[in-house]
Motif scaffolding. Structure first.
Motif, PDB file in Angstrom:
ATOM      1  N   ILE A   1       3.936   1.575  -1.178  1.00 54.04           N
ATOM      2  CA  ILE A   1       4.544   1.757  -2.502  1.00 54.04           C
ATOM      3  C   ILE A   1       3.542   2.402  -3.456  1.00 54.04           C
ATOM      4  O   ILE A   1       3.869   3.336  -4.194  1.00 54.04           O
ATOM      5  N   LEU A   2       2.308   1.931  -3.408  1.00 50.25           N
ATOM      6  CA  LEU A   2       1.299   2.470  -4.321  1.00 50.25           C
ATOM      7  C   LEU A   2       1.007   3.940  -4.012  1.00 50.25           C
ATOM      8  O   LEU A   2       0.882   4.761  -4.922  1.00 50.25           O
ATOM      9  N   LEU A   3       0.905   4.267  -2.728  1.00 50.21           N
ATOM     10  CA  LEU A   3       0.655   5.662  -2.351  1.00 50.21           C
ATOM     11  C   LEU A   3       1.795   6.563  -2.821  1.00 50.21           C
ATOM     12  O   LEU A   3       1.571   7.621  -3.408  1.00 50.21           O
TER      13      LEU A   3
ATOM     14  N   ASN B   1       1.982   6.959  -6.663  1.00 44.78           N
ATOM     15  CA  ASN B   1       1.012   7.917  -7.175  1.00 44.78           C
ATOM     16  C   ASN B   1       1.479   9.352  -6.933  1.00 44.78           C
ATOM     17  O   ASN B   1       1.296  10.230  -7.771  1.00 44.78           O
TER      18      ASN B   1
ATOM     19  N   ARG C   1       0.841  -1.213   0.000  1.00 44.70           N
ATOM     20  CA  ARG C   1       0.000   0.000   0.000  1.00 44.70           C
ATOM     21  C   ARG C   1       0.867   1.251   0.000  1.00 44.70           C
ATOM     22  O   ARG C   1       0.579   2.229  -0.687  1.00 44.70           O
TER      23      ARG C   1
END
Ligand SMILES: Cc1cc2nc3c(=O)[nH]c(=O)nc-3n(C[C@H](O)[C@H](O)[C@H](O)COP(=O)(O)OP(=O)(O)OC[C@H]3O[C@@H](n4cnc5c(N)ncnc54)[C@H](O)[C@@H]3O)c2cc1C
Lengths: 538, 65
Positions: free
Chosen positions: B40-42, B45, B38
């Protein structure tokens, strides 16, 4: 009345060809009366190209198979004269919801934009889709268009030399032989013609099984696409629910790889699975069940001399994204006008090579999209699973993660941006979506629509500018059309075709893909673009 | 084009490191892996730029043992 797919719609009748002393030669033979073969036959017949359609069956597809037909398909069907009955019969939907476990994490609207004649999608059983096309074929026959369909004519062999393709055909009365100048193989994913010719079909097999059930029930689920990741009623797997006409619902349940298909197909095992999803009290009856695995693969080339492959025979994708039938219809759309010009001698035979290039490009795009969806839906490694769940967890609270949720990227037509049929893009700052290679985008024009006014020829379109008559001179039929942005209350035409320009001139192919565009009329530039768009001969 | 910053850029390096470890406090290895995903994704983005992200992926992959 028996269900439509149980009816014999094009019964076998002995044809004079079967009694001919020597094989009768046809300009175009289409093999396979699935959605793609039917579309190709209709398109050619409308262009007055004599076409013979053969199928080993005599009825429409059993079971619903494809159910989602995209806007572009409907626009093509409008051009073929049968878009309206499809829309009338189909269930129109634009919205979808995505669930993870017990929570709704995401909602989407596919066509928030106004000013299009057709919706993003309709749901319609493949057998109805085919039945509408068959009916249209009957209409064309009644009008005297040169199209024939022969049921229970099974192609059992194909040989070819430089300018002729020879087919052996098995019928209830025994075999006969036919010659064709051109053969269009729309004989499906297992394509016997591909095998007869010893051609490749490479790609990736996905190790997974899906149970599809079409159930009849009275239910008040909204007309939306609902997709579940890891729901309580199908732990560790996915599920899909979709509405079709006649109170039929499509349910798609992922089962995993290690299953016994025969056991899973038994009603006593299917019913509890469906009850777990729909609720114990749900009253439904099974219309059709099937278990399928899928593959993403394509032929290396779609054109082999005078044999052209279209639809599933040429490429296969996973069902997530509804790109199978929809992309096959675009193959037919791309192919028919080119073949017409070649047969008329107004374009070189090499134009068919552009069919190969453009549709291979489209197939790669479809395979890429459907492979990505499949990898999201069925993660292939532990870490891939971790990221998938992370995306779904984040999506509920954080908008940024929603575009990463991939339950199928639904079919949109390919833009043939790099095609050698494209002419110049000379419109300064012209909108991206209508650049050369793109399919023309619909917009309101007066009381009607832009796409419906394009017709079947090559079109030179003047927006807010008059154009001289193009007839005479060129050998190619070019229709001149002028429209005004003042005719569009929404301003969509301006936004989609002009950008900041006050006027524009577009050259549009018969398949409604844009070939070139300019700010003003320029005879020489148009001639050059016309030559490029038709394979460089005129 | 801006490049992936590989020179020191954290306003409080030790403080961030402590917070990172603390965020994983009491989590099972599975929960930690999920949290990392999570995270890494945040952050991805936030970075947004495709070239920078691909460069980061490459550098991360190259430097591990
Ligand atoms: C479960 C499922 C769901 C799907 N959902 C969707 C969807 O929502 N949207 C979508 O776009 N696509 C979907 N598809 C894919 C879609 O069904 C296919 O892409 C589509 O049917 C391809 O059409 P076609 O005309 O190329 O081939 P087919 O429909 O397979 O037709 C081939 C025809 O060739 C005939 N034939 C074969 N061999 C011979 C022979 N030797 N001689 C004469 N005739 C022969 C067959 O009888 C048949 O009529 C789905 C598929 C499945 C299985």
């Amino acid at each position: 009345m028996a269900d439509i797919f149980e009816q014999t719609l094009y019964p076998y009748r002995r044809s004079p060809d079967q009694d001919a002393a020597a094989p009768v030669r046809h300009p175009v033979i289409v093999v396979g009366a699935g959605p793609v073969g039917l579309a190709a036959a209709l398109d050619l017949a409308l262009k007055d190209v004599p076409v013979l359609l053969l199928d080993d069956n005599d009825r429409v597809s059993t079971g619903s198979r494809a159910i989602c037909f995209a806007k572009r398909t409907l626009e093509i069907m409008d051009r073929l004269g049968c878009g309206q009955p499809l829309v009338d019969k189909g269930v129109t939907w634009n919205k979808g919801k995505v669930f993870f476990d017990e929570r709704k994490v995401y909602e989407f609207d596919l066509l928030a934009e106004a000013g299009h004649r057709r919706p993003a999608f309709i749901n319609l059983q493949q057998y109805y889709f085919e039945a509408v096309l068959l009916e249209r074929l009957r209409e064309l026959q009644a009008e005297g268009r040169p199209v024939q369909i022969r049921g229970r004519n099974k192609v059992t062999g194909v040989t070819r030399d430089y300018s002729r393709v020879q087919l052996t055909v098995e019928t209830p009365d025994g075999p006969y032989t036919l010659d064709a100048d051109w053969l269009i193989a729309c004989d499906g994913a297992k394509s016997p013609i591909r095998s007869f010719m010893g051609l490749d079909f490479h790609g990736r097999v996905f190790e997974d099984n899906f149970l599809i059930a079409d159930v009849k029930m009275e239910a008040d689920f909204p007309t939306e696409r609902w997709f579940w990741f890891d729901p309580p009623f199908n732990r560790g797997q996915s599920a899909l629910l979709h509405k079709q006409p006649d109170g039929v619902w499509r349910i798609d349940l992922q089962l995993g790889w290690d299953i016994d298909r025969e056991v899973e197909m038994r009603e006593e095992n299917v019913i509890p699975r469906l009850k777990a999803m729909l609720g114990e009290e749900a009253k439904f009856s099974l219309e059709w069940i099937s278990i399928y695995t899928f593959q993403c693969r394509r032929m290396e080339r779609f054109a082999h001399g005078r044999v052209l492959f279209a639809g599933d025979s040429a490429h296969q994708v996973s069902p997530f994204g509804a790109r199978g039938a929809n992309s096959g219809i675009q193959d037919a759309d791309n192919l028919a006008w080119k073949l017409k010009l070649v047969l008329d001698g107004t374009a070189p035979e090499s134009l068919m090579e552009s069919y190969n290039r453009e549709r291979v490009q489209a197939a790669d795009e479809n395979i890429l999209n459907s492979t990505r969806s499949t990898d999201f839906i069925t993660p292939k490694s532990d870490i891939s699973h971790v990221f998938r769940d992370a995306v779904l967890d984040l999506a509920e609270a954080h908008p940024f993660a929603r575009p990463l949720v991939n339950s199928g990227r639904l079919s949109v037509p390919a833009t043939h941006a790099g095609s050698d049929l494209n002419g110049e893009d000379a419109l300064p700052g012209g909108p991206e979506r209508t650049r050369p290679g793109a399919p023309a985008v619909d917009a309101p024009v007066g009381d009607g629509w832009l796409l419906e006014s394009l017709g079947t020829d090559i079109v030179l379109l003047g927006i807010n500018t008059s154009l001289p008559d193009m007839s005479g001179g060129d050998t190619l039929p070019v229709t001149v059309l002028t429209i005004e942005t003042g005719d569009d209350r929404l301003g969509a035409l301006r936004e989609r075709y002009l950008g900041r320009n006050e006027q524009a001139v577009y050259l549009i192919r018969p398949d409604q893909h844009i070939a070139a565009r300019w700010p003003t009329y320029d005879r020489k530039a148009i001639s050059a673009a016309l030559t490029a768009a038709t394979g460089g001969m005129s | 084009m801006t490049d992936l910053i590989t020179a020191p850029n954290l306003t409080d390096a030790d403080g961030f490191y402590e917070a990172l470890i603390a965020a994983h406090q009491g989590l099972t290895p599975e929960q930690s892996t999920a949290l990392n995903a999570r995270l890494i994704l945040l952050l991805a983005n936030h970075v947004g730029d495709r070239d920078i992200l691909l460069d980061a992926l490459r550098k991360a992959r190259e430097t591990g043992r």
